[in-house]
Design an enzyme around this catalytic site. Structure first.
Site, mmCIF file in Angstrom:
data_model
loop_
_atom_site.group_PDB
_atom_site.id
_atom_site.type_symbol
_atom_site.label_atom_id
_atom_site.label_comp_id
_atom_site.label_asym_id
_atom_site.label_seq_id
_atom_site.Cartn_x
_atom_site.Cartn_y
_atom_site.Cartn_z
ATOM 1 N N ASP A 7 40.822 30.642 40.536
ATOM 2 C CA ASP A 7 41.532 31.189 39.372
ATOM 3 C C ASP A 7 42.994 31.397 39.754
ATOM 4 O OD1 ASP A 7 41.652 32.287 36.686
ATOM 5 O OD2 ASP A 7 42.101 34.179 37.672
ATOM 6 N N SER A 8 43.822 31.536 38.730
ATOM 7 C CA SER A 8 45.236 31.806 38.990
ATOM 8 C C SER A 8 45.433 33.200 39.591
ATOM 9 C CB SER A 8 46.019 31.695 37.679
ATOM 10 O OG SER A 8 45.454 32.560 36.712
ATOM 11 N N CYS A 70 39.698 29.517 35.564
ATOM 12 C CA CYS A 70 40.918 29.680 34.763
ATOM 13 C C CYS A 70 40.949 28.675 33.601
ATOM 14 C CB CYS A 70 42.117 29.446 35.680
ATOM 15 S SG CYS A 70 43.693 29.586 34.862
ATOM 16 N N GLU A 150 45.343 43.624 33.308
ATOM 17 C CA GLU A 150 45.683 43.809 34.725
ATOM 18 C C GLU A 150 46.149 45.236 34.993
ATOM 19 O OE1 GLU A 150 47.505 40.765 36.923
ATOM 20 O OE2 GLU A 150 46.040 39.317 36.163
ATOM 21 N N CYS A 180 40.418 32.743 27.829
ATOM 22 C CA CYS A 180 41.224 33.243 28.955
ATOM 23 C C CYS A 180 40.341 34.171 29.771
ATOM 24 C CB CYS A 180 42.443 33.988 28.414
ATOM 25 S SG CYS A 180 43.397 34.819 29.685
ATOM 26 N N HIS A 182 40.752 36.858 31.302
ATOM 27 C CA HIS A 182 40.889 38.316 31.183
ATOM 28 C C HIS A 182 40.203 38.906 29.941
ATOM 29 C CE1 HIS A 182 43.909 37.346 34.110
ATOM 30 N NE2 HIS A 182 44.263 38.617 34.266
HETATM 31 N N1 DGL Z 1 43.462 32.786 34.329
HETATM 32 C C1 DGL Z 1 44.308 32.489 33.182
HETATM 33 C C2 DGL Z 1 43.480 31.801 32.094
HETATM 34 O O1 DGL Z 1 42.283 31.925 32.012
HETATM 35 C C3 DGL Z 1 44.979 33.736 32.658
HETATM 36 C C4 DGL Z 1 46.054 34.304 33.562
HETATM 37 C C5 DGL Z 1 47.218 33.348 33.774
HETATM 38 O O2 DGL Z 1 48.020 33.126 32.827
HETATM 39 O O3 DGL Z 1 47.319 32.836 34.869
HETATM 40 O O4 DGL Z 1 44.053 31.082 31.296
#
Ligand code: DGL
Length: 247
Positions: A7-8, A70, A150, A180, A182
């Site tokens: 993940d990012s 992600c 976050e 997303c 989150h």
């Molecule tokens: N993990 C990213 C997503 O699911 C969200 C956070 C980011 O913008 O890196 O798109």
């Protein structure tokens, strides 16, 4: 089965939770690119470059499969990443679409996709849904939910104001794709905002459905898998968040 989860940042822990609960894996390596998050506001080339670097990271672990938690990476970089890997790489977009089509058969239903700016711009969910015949889809970029989550803001005034900001002109959808990582953390509040009417599609649950169907995955054990956490910055914060989010 030993898998990697990319993940990012820390958001992918929502997908990790579903993977852990499935008990289909013996070992999981989680890597979050916390030094460079968010990806959702970056351009396509940068997202692809960072994602290929992540494959490079996972190539030292002898994994059997890489799950991309992600949505932003899944929207842009999966094909590019596959060129550098000898194991299957599975993103969250197709599973999300499959899960929606398993739950909603009426192609006229009103489907809302909420995601980062980059994922929304790619229109990937919409394109795949249109291919399946869904006519009534609508995307909204709701990227400000990312920093709120976050910050640990899962309910209250600020979140409600943000709902008003994003959703004031949106009629109640029949289904919402939480596009997303989150958003599952605020899914109950999102549902409440829309009077508990829409069905929500959660990437983590969707990917389990998908893996069971496409890869015939089975429960391997009743025990928790062994999980190792890695991050490009603040690895401790991932472990700390995992303690809370995986509960
Ligand atoms: N993990 C990213 C997503 O699911 C969200 C956070 C980011 O913008 O890196 O798109």
């Amino acid at each position: 089965m030993k898998i990697g989860v990319f993940d990012s940042g820390i958001g992918g822990l929502t997908v990790l939770k579903s993977l852990v609960n499935s008990r289909c894996f013996s070992e999981i390596i989680y890597y979050g690119d916390t030094a460079r998050v968010p990806y959702g506001v970056k351009d396509k080339e940068t997202i692809i470059r960072f994602s290929i670097e992540a494959v490079d990271f996972f190539n030292r672990f002898n994994i059997d499969m890489l799950i991309v938690a992600c949505n932003t990476v899944s929207a842009y970089a999966i094909n590019a990443m596959r060129k550098y890997a000898t194991y299957p790489i599975v993103g969250v977009i197709e599973p999300g679409v499959l899960s929606l089509s398993n739950k909603i058969s009426d192609k006229n239903k009103n489907i809302l996709i909420i995601a980062t700016k980059a994922t929304t711009k790619s229109r990937i969910y919409e394109k795949k849904l249109h291919k399946l015949g869904y006519k009534n889809t609508h995307s909204l970029q709701t990227g400000f939910f990312v920093p709120l989550v976050e910050e640990g803001i899962f309910k209250g005034k600020l979140l409600n104001t943000t709902f008003e900001y994003y959703f004031a002109n949106t009629k109640i959808p029949d289904a919402i794709i939480l596009g997303c990582t989150h958003f599952p953390l605020i899914q109950n509040e999102i549902k409440k905002y829309f009077h508990n009417k829409p069905i929500l599609i959660h990437s983590g649950d969707a990917i389990i459905e998908y893996l069971i169907k496409k890869y015939r995955l089975k429960k391997v054990s009743k025990k928790m898998p062994k999980i190792s956490y890695f991050a490009s910055a603040n690895p401790k914060s991932i472990k700390d968040s995992a303690k809370i989010w995986l509960k």
